[in-house]
Design a protein around this motif. Structure first.
Motif, PDB file in Angstrom:
ATOM      1  N   LEU A 100       4.454  -5.887  -5.267  1.00 56.98           N
ATOM      2  CA  LEU A 100       3.837  -5.777  -6.231  1.00 56.98           C
ATOM      3  C   LEU A 100       3.832  -6.982  -7.327  1.00 56.98           C
ATOM      4  O   LEU A 100       2.986  -7.740  -7.765  1.00 56.98           O
TER       5      LEU A 100
ATOM      6  N   LEU B 191      -3.869  -9.554  -4.088  1.00 52.55           N
ATOM      7  CA  LEU B 191      -4.208  -8.199  -3.862  1.00 52.55           C
ATOM      8  C   LEU B 191      -5.508  -8.138  -4.947  1.00 52.55           C
ATOM      9  O   LEU B 191      -6.242  -6.935  -4.650  1.00 52.55           O
TER      10      LEU B 191
ATOM     11  N   ALA C 191      -6.645  -9.039   0.532  1.00 52.87           N
ATOM     12  CA  ALA C 191      -5.822  -7.545   0.332  1.00 52.87           C
ATOM     13  C   ALA C 191      -5.382  -6.774   1.314  1.00 52.87           C
ATOM     14  O   ALA C 191      -4.080  -6.663   1.451  1.00 52.87           O
TER      15      ALA C 191
ATOM     16  N   VAL D  53      -1.510  -6.404   2.501  1.00 49.06           N
ATOM     17  CA  VAL D  53      -0.520  -5.260   3.049  1.00 49.06           C
ATOM     18  C   VAL D  53       0.214  -5.641   4.072  1.00 49.06           C
ATOM     19  O   VAL D  53       1.307  -5.107   4.547  1.00 49.06           O
TER      20      VAL D  53
ATOM     21  N   THR E 263      -1.985  -0.931  -4.192  1.00 48.89           N
ATOM     22  CA  THR E 263      -3.469  -1.458  -4.136  1.00 48.89           C
ATOM     23  C   THR E 263      -4.410  -0.126  -4.735  1.00 48.89           C
ATOM     24  O   THR E 263      -5.536  -0.407  -4.895  1.00 48.89           O
TER      25      THR E 263
ATOM     26  N   THR F 207      -8.299  -1.796   1.038  1.00 48.41           N
ATOM     27  CA  THR F 207      -6.881  -1.297   1.726  1.00 48.41           C
ATOM     28  C   THR F 207      -7.233   0.254   1.834  1.00 48.41           C
ATOM     29  O   THR F 207      -6.248   0.845   1.482  1.00 48.41           O
TER      30      THR F 207
END
Lengths: 288, 339
Positions: A121, A146, A152, A156, A232, A240
């Motif tokens: 993050l 993100l 996004a 991940v 997220t 996501t």
């Protein structure tokens, strides 16, 4: 002299088998049952036949989650396998610093999932994250990792591409088991590095590559839960929102445990089908 | 085309023997002449494989030079030296068919497919591998794998062949047969071959010339009979021949009273009546090997091994006299050098 019966070696497996039964088999059978019930966790489950599945097939959210999970698997699995095998090929020799590098590759795998997610993050932060700053320092405008739905899912998947310790160790062991005289013979025969990689190393690693791919498909269908929940929260704009998060929301936020069990069962069936297809293909190509 | 090394020196500084870096090769000069089969023989750790690997380019010598067909190749990559090597473990690719293994070097060099097919087929025929071309190495016997390894070397038509103990993984019968096959193949191809082995029988039977290596030094180079009949030192004398040469300390003559070693081969010693004997002793063991018996005799100067015909051999416990022709005695000085 009397003969005392010795415990058989199979009996030594009992503690493990007990664990499997209590922690895996019973919940699995429970899930199978709950999938055909309406159950809120308070009153006794109420059998409803295939109602949960019909509802699931009619739910836009389910299809979004399934689509997201599929895209995620398609990005994450190749990324993880290539990273694990590529790093194993780069770091298999015993040279200065390679031991430290191997440790570094393994390290993210042993970081607790939540801590790992929080770390990313920070890394992905669009204002002060090191990735953004680093890219901008070399003149590349950083994507909004993100924040943008388009990047996004990839972000991940990128997170997961660093937790490859086990695959890396397996690939490393297999690479080291290839006898050195095969490489010496190729060198005397005048084979270039690329020719040797494509005709000797990769074909000899193929069985392990397909094994890793199989394993990563299973993992990747499930392992995006923590980042999706913490990093997220399924966003932005559901990009996501993966199947495990969907199951979690339905089951534990809305209390629809029967419905969540039905989605879990579906997820299991999809994974099983993919794995069987992969295995069949690997067998046909004589990889396993 | 010749293969030569000049002043070759190789030290393994990372591995230690008695606290010192291992000197694998020490100023080695050697030349395999065009069309010659030169056998490099020595006990394990003598540096013979290191020598071959330096010629192939798989090891970099610390000093000295390697020449192939009169061209200096000391810093040339292995693939550009135009030699082919057969490894002790055969080094076949297990996932590739026999045909793919044989053609590997040609494909690596981007030879046209039609040419590859032609050469693979003629080489396979030469080595009797035509029926096996579609099999994979794990499905082959040891002897077949060995032939594939040879085929892979031959198909490239290199300037020279380097063979590193190619027969050591075969059983005795197959080894004897393959020995003869390699020898006649080499004659047919008329290519220089450097053949490394620890087996003195291979060295004697195969080599046009033999180079004996010990502790990284060349002890003697010569034809097999030269080396057998006129060993340059006690090491070479003891290394060739089975059973080995009998050695015993002696003083040469009253006027040069130099301490020395005498050697006499087991087949050059005869049993005679004790009155006529140079030496006497008692038989401690008689090992029958078919038509011959190896008789162990405990004499004053030590144990003697004598090769005798089966009908003529004494039995354990017998007192025997030993005699030998003075011309069959090898004399060595205090340093073990031939006198």
């Amino acid at each position: 002299m009397s003969f005392r019966s010795r415990p058989s070696s199979a009996s030594l497996a009992w503690p493990y088998l007990m664990g499997i039964v209590v922690l895996v088999a019973v919940p699995a059978v429970g899930t199978l049952y709950l999938a055909f019930t309406e159950y809120f966790g308070i009153e006794a489950p109420n059998l409803v036949g295939i109602d949960n599945f019909t509802r699931m097939l009619g739910s836009d959210r389910f299809w979004t989650a399934l689509g997201n999970s599929t895209i995620y698997v398609l990005i994450a699995v190749p990324l993880r396998v290539v990273a694990a095998v590529g790093l194993a090929l780069l770091l298999h020799t015993r040279s200065t610093g390679s031991g430290a590098a191997r440790t570094a590759v393994f390290l993210p795998t042993v970081v607790p999932d939540v801590a790992y997610a929080l770390l990313w993050l920070y890394i992905f932060n669009p204002l002060f994250g090191p990735l953004t700053l680093g890219l901008e320092a070399v003149g590349i405008s950083s994507p909004e990792w993100l924040v943008d739905p388009a990047t996004a899912r990839f972000s991940v998947a990128l997170m997961s591409a660093f937790q490859i310790g086990e695959g890396f160790v397996i690939a490393l062991a297999v690479r080291r088991s290839i006898p050195n005289h095969l490489y010496e013979s190729a060198a005397v025969d005048g084979a270039s590095s690329w020719f040797t990689l494509s005709r000797v190393t990769l074909p000899m690693l193929l069985p392990v590559l397909s094994l890793l791919a199989l394993r990563d498909v299973i993992i990747s269908f499930q392992a995006n839960f923590v980042p999706a929940l913490i990093v997220t929260e399924g966003g932005p704009r559901l990009a996501t929102f993966f199947l495990p998060l969907y199951v979690y929301r339905e089951g534990f936020r809305y209390g629809l445990l029967g419905y969540a069990a039905a989605v879990t069962l579906t997820m299991f069936a999809i994974t099983a089908v993919v794995v069987v297809i992969q295995y069949r293909l690997a067998k046909r190509w004589r990889l396993v | 085309m010749s293969v030569a090394v000049r002043g070759l020196r190789k030290i393994y500084s990372e591995s230690q023997r008695n606290g010192k870096p291992v000197v694998a090769l020490e100023d080695v000069d050697l030349e395999g002449q065009p069309g010659e089969l030169l056998v490099v023989v020595g006990p394990s750790g003598s540096g013979k494989s290191t020598l071959l690997r330096c010629v192939a380019g798989l090891e970099k010598p610390d000093s000295g030079s390697v020449f192939i067909a009169s061209r200096e190749v000391t810093s040339v990559r292995p693939g550009d030296r135009d030699v082919a090597m057969v490894f002790q473990e055969y080094a076949l690719y297990p996932h590739v068919s026999v045909s793919g293994n044989i053609s590997f070097g040609l494909r690596a060099r981007k030879i046209p497919a039609a040419e590859i097919a032609r050469r693979v087929s003629s080489t396979a025929e030469l080595l009797g591998l035509d029926e096996l071309l579609h099999r994979k190495p794990p499905e082959l016997s040891g002897g077949e794998r060995q032939r594939v390894a040879l085929a892979r070397a031959i198909v490239r038509d290199p300037q020279a062949f380097l063979l590193d103990e190619p027969l050591s993984n075969l059983d005795a019968e197959l080894r004897a047969r393959t020995r003869a096959d390699i020898r006649s193949l080499q004659r047919e191809l008329e290519k220089t071959m450097i053949y490394v082995t620890h087996d003195q029988v291979e060295a004697m039977t195969m080599g046009d010339r033999v180079a004996v290596l010990r502790s990284g030094r060349v002890e003697q180079i010569g034809t097999p009979l030269d080396v057998y009949d006129r060993p340059a030192n006690t090491f070479v004398g003891g290394f060739f021949g089975s059973p080995p040469m009998n050695m015993f300390p002696a003083e040469i003559s009253p006027d040069h009273r130099r301490a020395a070693t005498l050697g006499v081969r087991p087949e050059d010693v005869a049993f005679v009546g004790e009155d006529y004997a140079k030496l006497g002793g008692e038989v401690t063991l008689a090992e029958t090997i078919g038509s011959e018996v190896i008789v162990h005799v405990a004499a004053k100067h030590g144990r003697f091994l004598i090769k005798a015909p089966r009908d003529d051999a004494p039995a354990p416990g017998d007192r025997v006299g030993l005699n030998f022709n003075n011309r069959s005695v090898h004399a060595f000085d205090a340093e073990g050098r031939r006198m």
